[in-house]
Design an enzyme around this catalytic site. Sequence first.
Site, mmCIF file in Angstrom:
data_model
loop_
_atom_site.group_PDB
_atom_site.id
_atom_site.type_symbol
_atom_site.label_atom_id
_atom_site.label_comp_id
_atom_site.label_asym_id
_atom_site.label_seq_id
_atom_site.Cartn_x
_atom_site.Cartn_y
_atom_site.Cartn_z
ATOM 1 N N GLY A 148 0.651 -1.279 -0.062
ATOM 2 C CA GLY A 148 -0.122 0.073 -0.130
ATOM 3 C C GLY A 148 0.792 1.079 0.118
ATOM 4 N N GLU A 184 4.232 4.070 6.458
ATOM 5 C CA GLU A 184 2.890 3.343 5.929
ATOM 6 C C GLU A 184 1.668 4.278 5.386
ATOM 7 O OE1 GLU A 184 1.444 0.684 5.532
ATOM 8 O OE2 GLU A 184 1.111 -0.319 7.488
ATOM 9 N N ASP A 185 0.836 3.367 4.726
ATOM 10 C CA ASP A 185 -0.197 4.288 3.909
ATOM 11 C C ASP A 185 -1.325 4.579 4.868
ATOM 12 O OD1 ASP A 185 -0.619 1.524 4.256
ATOM 13 O OD2 ASP A 185 -1.484 1.177 2.176
ATOM 14 N N ASP A 245 -5.121 1.703 10.859
ATOM 15 C CA ASP A 245 -6.467 1.485 11.094
ATOM 16 C C ASP A 245 -6.665 1.142 12.529
ATOM 17 O OD1 ASP A 245 -9.059 0.869 11.083
ATOM 18 O OD2 ASP A 245 -9.048 -0.732 9.593
ATOM 19 N N PHE A 273 -13.936 3.019 4.132
ATOM 20 C CA PHE A 273 -13.015 2.186 3.319
ATOM 21 C C PHE A 273 -12.406 3.233 2.319
ATOM 22 C CE2 PHE A 273 -11.758 -0.621 -0.029
ATOM 23 C CZ PHE A 273 -10.833 -1.280 0.571
ATOM 24 N N VAL A 274 -11.200 3.327 2.035
ATOM 25 C CA VAL A 274 -10.639 4.086 1.223
ATOM 26 C C VAL A 274 -9.607 3.179 0.164
ATOM 27 C CG1 VAL A 274 -10.677 6.233 2.269
ATOM 28 C CG2 VAL A 274 -8.786 4.745 2.663
ATOM 29 N N ARG A 293 -5.167 0.823 -7.277
ATOM 30 C CA ARG A 293 -3.768 1.419 -6.614
ATOM 31 C C ARG A 293 -3.520 2.713 -7.443
ATOM 32 N NH1 ARG A 293 -2.309 -1.970 -2.374
ATOM 33 N NH2 ARG A 293 -2.423 -4.282 -2.862
#
Length: 175
Positions: free
Chosen positions: A45, A99-100, A103, A152-153, A165
Amino acid sequence: MKIKDKEFEVLITAEELNQKIKILAEGINADYKGKNPLFIAILNGSFMFAADLMKEIEVECGISFIKLSSYQEMTSTGSVTELIGLNENIFKRDVVIIEDIIDTGGTMVSVLDEFRERGVSSVEVVTLLLKPTALQNNIDIKYLGFEIPDVFVVGYGLDYDGLGRNTKAIYQIKS
Ligand code: 5GP
Ligand code: MG
């Protein structure tokens, strides 16, 4: 934008991302002046964020990439996360994890534990996105891009079922 069965709408534009990345990099450049940090990006990600962030980093530094595979251990109830691809010696290094999105924070907690066990000199986190649930998981995030709602993205490296992506903006699922 449509991916498979789901509709998505823009949450963060390309311009907003670019602006924020410059600000994050300014902070890192100031804090790591003369320090030779090792950036470690968590695939898949974060590949796009890592690439754009690194273009703005001006201190002498290295970058490496890791992957995480989690699997259920037969003998115990907990899921075990295995860290793949870290060939660099991180002992006594100043590490910055890229990190993307954070959560629940579970991923980051296990990566931080592993790095500390390997004797890093310091470790900090730069994440583009943070969902509020992570706040319960006591992670010290030094560099944060955007706090987003619990939706959710996809896009800009993040996927929906392996797709989506390859966009310049970040999208949220349409409810
Ligand atoms: P955590 O361990 O913090 O719960 O989860 C982190 C990972 O879950 C992220 O690296 C990412 O792979 C995935 N993730 C969490 N939220 C989202 C989301 O909204 N969209 C996508 N595409 N992935 C997510
Ligand atoms: Mg990730």
